[in-house]
Design a protein around this motif. Structure first.
Motif, PDB file in Angstrom:
ATOM      1  N   UNK A 233       0.838  -1.200   0.000  1.00  0.00           N
ATOM      2  CA  UNK A 233       0.000   0.000   0.000  1.00  0.00           C
ATOM      3  C   UNK A 233       0.874   1.252   0.000  1.00  0.00           C
ATOM      4  N   UNK A 234       0.382   2.286  -0.669  1.00  0.00           N
ATOM      5  CA  UNK A 234       1.039   3.594  -0.722  1.00  0.00           C
ATOM      6  C   UNK A 234       0.836   4.294   0.620  1.00  0.00           C
ATOM      7  N   UNK A 235       1.883   4.920   1.143  1.00  0.00           N
ATOM      8  CA  UNK A 235       1.792   5.619   2.432  1.00  0.00           C
ATOM      9  C   UNK A 235       2.068   7.115   2.254  1.00  0.00           C
ATOM     10  N   UNK A 236       1.255   7.911   2.923  1.00  0.00           N
ATOM     11  CA  UNK A 236       1.416   9.370   2.911  1.00  0.00           C
ATOM     12  C   UNK A 236       1.402   9.860   4.341  1.00  0.00           C
ATOM     13  N   UNK A 237       2.322  10.774   4.681  1.00  0.00           N
ATOM     14  CA  UNK A 237       2.407  11.336   6.032  1.00  0.00           C
ATOM     15  C   UNK A 237       1.963  12.793   5.991  1.00  0.00           C
ATOM     16  N   UNK A 238       0.972  13.126   6.811  1.00  0.00           N
ATOM     17  CA  UNK A 238       0.535  14.507   6.988  1.00  0.00           C
ATOM     18  C   UNK A 238       1.205  15.048   8.247  1.00  0.00           C
TER      19      UNK A 238
END
Length: 461
Positions: A257-262
């Protein structure tokens, strides 16, 4: 307006700007107005003939200024800061005068290449030297771009062409502490918030539980759904909720899965190496965003969006009609292919001025000092018998409440803001209405932290 008049008023506005910033401590942080007060003073129809600039500026001071919340006020402790350091303001004046549309390399080569270098500087400053970057308008736009990449990646990059009708049900995972922009990204992407899976939080930082994340992914796959990505939080808006980044990324990688950090607010603090434990493992994310326009002093808007694989972002967002192509400029970068809007402002200039005028070490000292002052205020408030600390400091953010309950807490907040000396905002934590405090103003001093204590102690007694 002729250029002689322009020059005259530019000088007047510069003098006014200095007077305004230097007088902020004498003003209430938030205006004591009721809705409609400004609107009632504005003519209902536009002027048929031009007016004298002196008259317009007088109306600005009489009508507009009294209705403004002063975000640069040293006692602005609400939301998160939106600092505008003087060097950044000056750079914006130059950018506004040139009025360049920086959508392609050819439409302003220097703007494109300065943006490349500034993202490299920021990456080095926060310990992410191996990720590529682009300047977006806000973290919301960067997160939407990340969700679109998640969508396209899960649909073998066919979603932009075929739409979502008949596609498998895509699932995005986050914790309860993420910003509301994640919900909006699910709306705009067409995935829908019914497919935003909120994973239970645990621990002192209210972060996502990695085993629960793995279980949620497995359940969805067993139900025939298609997991698409994970959005992680570092320093969430409400209470600073922070996920265990390394462990969650490992779960996501195992599930492909693609991970994005806010890290919209807290990411700026990572220029201080001692705070990087909050996002240990961040270099393993597929994308990450933080806002220099919050804590670093770059005037709004300026969001630093880092990506491990720019090709996935470009494959999702790039569109190349003939009129946007640049023959003979092989190897150049067109950052409009990395962004949702085609049009792009010259945002890199204010970063360049800011970082050169202040230097990273001055910005580190400012952030460290804000954290120290917030911790000191936390400790003093904790000693008050009528106050309960609800959540401990995450960097310079903590929350507290009145011991007499939610109604007393809400009333306390209203009286604090009506008083005008400081400005705070509310949230909900562990079932209680609580008051947030965050230190972050460029102009804040220890005396301003002391004023915050005096106001809260006096009005809560």
């Amino acid at each position: 307006m002729d250029w002689d008049t322009f020059e005259h008023w530019s000088l007047e506005f510069a003098r006014w700007s200095r007077r305004y910033r230097e007088s902020l401590r004498d003003r209430p942080v938030r205006p004591p107005l009721h809705p409609g007060a400004t609107l009632a003073q504005l003519p209902a129809t536009p002027p048929e003939q031009g007016e004298d600039m002196a008259t317009i500026f007088a109306d600005f001071e009489k009508i507009i200024l009294p209705g403004m919340t002063h975000w640069q006020h040293p006692r602005f402790f609400a939301y998160f800061p939106a600092n505008a350091a003087p060097a950044s303001v000056l750079a914006e004046q130059l950018a506004n005068a040139m009025a360049a549309q920086c959508m392609l390399w050819q439409t302003s080569p220097a703007a494109t290449e300065l943006e490349t270098r500034m993202m490299e500087w920021l990456g080095q400053a926060v310990g992410l030297p191996n990720m590529s970057g682009v300047i977006q308008d806000s973290a919301s736009s960067a997160t939407l771009a990340a969700v679109l990449v998640m969508r396209e990646r899960a649909l073998d990059f066919q979603g932009n062409r075929t739409g979502l009708a008949g596609a498998p049900r895509l699932r995005i995972y986050c914790s309860d502490g993420v910003h509301s922009s994640i919900d909006r990204a699910l709306w705009v992407s067409g995935i829908g918030t019914d497919n935003l899976v909120r994973v239970p939080a645990t621990g002192p930082l209210a972060g996502m539980d990695p085993p629960a994340l793995a279980q949620a992914i497995a359940r969805d796959r067993a139900a025939g759904h298609t997991p698409a990505g994970v959005i992680l939080s570092v320093g969430g808006t409400a209470i600073g909720a922070t996920d265990p980044i390394a462990a969650c990324i490992e779960v996501a990688k195992q599930a492909d899965l693609y991970t994005h950090i806010d890290a919209a607010w807290a990411g700026s603090a990572m220029i201080c190496p001692e705070f990087r434990h909050y996002w240990t493992g961040a270099e393993g994310a597929d994308s990450l965003v933080f806002n220099p326009h919050k804590w670093l002093g770059a005037q709004f808007d300026c969001a630093a969006h880092f990506v491990a694989d720019p090709d996935s972002l470009r494959r999702t967002l790039a569109i190349n009609p003939d009129f946007l192509q640049t023959p003979g400029a092989e190897g150049s970068v067109d950052y409009s292919e990395w962004s949702i809007p085609l049009g792009r402002r010259f945002r890199a200039l204010k970063l360049w001025f800011l970082l050169r005028v202040e230097g990273v070490e001055v910005l580190r000292t400012m952030i460290r000092t804000h954290v120290t002052w917030a911790k000191g205020l936390h400790d003093r408030l904790a000693a008050l018998p009528q106050i309960t600390i609800q959540t401990a400091p995450m960097l310079s953010l903590f929350t507290f409440r009145h011991n007499e309950g939610d109604a007393a807490t809400a009333d306390l907040l209203n009286r604090i803001n009506a008083d005008g000396r400081i400005y705070l905002t509310q949230t909900t934590a562990t079932g209680h209405t609580v008051i947030r405090f965050q230190a972050g103003s460029f102009e804040m001093t220890q005396a301003d932290a002391d004023t915050a204590y005096d106001v809260i102690a006096e009005l809560s007694a």
